[in-house]
Design an enzyme around this catalytic site. Structure first.
Site, PDB file in Angstrom:
ATOM      1  NE  ARG A   1    -123.726 -41.783 -51.934  1.00 26.79           N
ATOM      2  CZ  ARG A   1    -122.662 -42.797 -51.205  1.00 26.79           C
ATOM      3  NH1 ARG A   1    -122.326 -42.357 -49.554  1.00 26.79           N
ATOM      4  NH2 ARG A   1    -122.153 -43.195 -51.437  1.00 26.79           N
TER       5      ARG A   1
ATOM      6  CG  ASP B   1    -117.605 -35.267 -41.264  1.00 27.88           C
ATOM      7  OD1 ASP B   1    -118.651 -36.041 -41.446  1.00 27.88           O
ATOM      8  OD2 ASP B   1    -116.321 -35.039 -40.954  1.00 27.88           O
ATOM      9  CB  SER B   2    -115.422 -33.760 -36.390  1.00 30.58           C
ATOM     10  OG  SER B   2    -115.613 -35.539 -36.644  1.00 30.58           O
TER      11      SER B   2
ATOM     12  CG  ASP C   1    -124.865 -41.753 -43.032  1.00 30.44           C
ATOM     13  OD1 ASP C   1    -124.651 -42.842 -42.546  1.00 30.44           O
ATOM     14  OD2 ASP C   1    -124.038 -42.357 -43.542  1.00 30.44           O
TER      15      ASP C   1
ATOM     16  CB  CYS D   1    -123.925 -47.952 -40.216  1.00 33.77           C
ATOM     17  SG  CYS D   1    -121.881 -46.828 -38.886  1.00 33.77           S
TER      18      CYS D   1
END
Length: 419
Positions: free
Chosen positions: A232, A273-274, A323, A363
């Site tokens: 970040r 985003d959800s 991400d 990830c």
């Protein structure tokens, strides 16, 4: 109780040989332990058993000592090694020493944040234990049978070593089910105040000069993703360096990369985003750090569908962050995950302006760094786009990988500049 003030359970002390359980491996299956890899799978065991989390002596087929370990009768990873030293005692002092060593490493790293990963499972010799520190509050996940059995001892050690009085447990991961353990969430250590008030589970931390909030009771993992702290910070610098004005942050969670984009001078940032609550916190982070609310758009939607919609609308961006969550929890899921990673990267390349930045991550432990690079390269070819690989990214140093446990290197990322 010893000098540390920690209690030791005699049932778990391997110094009582008359009750010690022995696990004998099949011939040839001792190689991983000889290399000091901490896992033994079910199929490698010839005979022996124990209760969940019980300390066992692991030996080769010829009786040679290999390790002291925690036994997990429900898991495919049947044994997780504590120590490869036959003379070592697996007791309360052992766990306090491991905690002290892990915390000392983080102190030497001199991380400029009050949000730090203190214990990173196998890398710190504590398989199945994750501990993050957020200010004066610790948030821990006990994810293995061995950790569950030693939980109270470890909780006392964490408070004693760190001086943090508050310890919240976030052992609500599905991983515990593989160990035959029920999910648990709640305070493990919480000193009562004179007026009976309780500390909130809300925390404000500082990273890269920004303020970020989280709730250890409700957030993902232990409350936040500390492993992306350095990425970040780098993103803010790159956004400024490449003069990116329009930024798309996909799988944004609570908007860490969105705040970084605004810090870098972006004027139009979209977070996708959800999770509505995560997006609400992302929008709050924008104003908390002094940026104009009008510069940020929170979109509660599916990322894949949003990328396709943006292409139809003719929208483009100067920088995009991908991400996503773990698409491949193990190597067995690698093929399906590879297709999912390729699809979102292909769409992102189509949306990226020439000269624009793509930060893309995986990830998934089942997707290695070389494979991830090939996936992203294939996505670029399908999109008809080439790019410069500016940098490879990984987790922050407080999420270490050891040379004997390469599986710990789960997070990998690429910084690409579109040609």
């Amino acid at each position: 109780a010893g000098a540390t003030g920690l209690t030791m359970s005699p049932l778990l002390d391997h110094t009582a040989p008359d009750i010690m359980k022995i696990i004998t491996l099949r011939e040839g299956k001792e190689r991983s332990l000889l290399r000091r890899h901490p896992w033994v799978f079910q199929g490698s065991i010839a005979k022996g058993g124990a209760d969940a989390g019980e300390t066992v002596r692991v030996q080769a087929h010829d009786g040679k000592f290999l390790a002291w370990a925690a036994f997990s009768p429900s898991s495919q990873i049947r044994v997780r090694a504590w120590s490869f030293d036959e003379a070592e005692r697996i007791d309360a002092a052992f766990f306090q020493q491991r905690v002290q060593e892990a915390v000392a490493l983080r102190q030497r790293l001199a991380i400029d944040s009050d949000g730090i990963r203190l214990i990173h499972g196998e890398a710190d010799g504590l398989p199945g234990l994750i501990v993050d520190q957020y200010g004066d509050l610790l948030s821990a996940q006990f994810l293995s049978a061995g950790m569950e059995r030693w939980k109270d001892v470890i909780a006392d050690a964490l408070v004693a070593v760190t001086g943090c009085p508050y310890l919240y447990e976030r052992s609500d991961s599905g991983v515990r089910g593989l160990e035959g353990l029920e999910p648990i969430k709640g305070w493990l250590r919480h000193p009562e105040t004179a007026d009976g008030s309780r500390r909130s589970t809300e925390v404000t931390i500082h990273e890269n000069g920004w303020k970020l909030t989280l709730d250890v009771a409700e957030g993902h993992k232990t409350g936040y993703y500390l492993d992306q702290r350095d990425s970040r910070g780098l993103f803010a610098k790159l956004v400024r360096q490449f003069k990116c004005k329009t930024v798309l942050n996909c799988y944004s969670y609570t908007g860490g990369f969105s705040v970084a984009a605004l810090e870098g001078g972006a004027t139009d940032v979209t977070s996708v985003d959800s999770s509505g609550p995560a997006l609400a916190r992302a929008s709050a982070h924008v104003t908390l750090n002094g940026y104009e609310a009008s510069a940020h758009t929170a979109l509660d939607a599916d990322v894949n569908g949003s990328l396709r919609a943006f292409i139809k609308e003719g929208r483009t961006f100067d920088a995009i962050v991908l991400d996503p969550p773990k698409f491949a929890p193990s190597a067995a899921h690698a093929d399906r995950a590879s297709r999912a990673y390729k699809d979102i990267n292909r769409l992102a390349f189509k949306l990226l302006n020439p000269g624009g930045l793509l930060l893309t991550f995986s990830c998934s432990g089942g997707i290695g760094g070389e494979l991830f690079h090939k996936i992203v390269a294939g996505a670029g070819m399908d999109a008809g786009v080439d790019g410069y690989l500016l940098k490879r990214l990984e987790a922050t140093p407080d999420h270490p990988t050891t040379i004997t446990f390469p599986e710990g290197e789960y997070l990998k990322g690429l910084v690409i500049v579109r040609k």
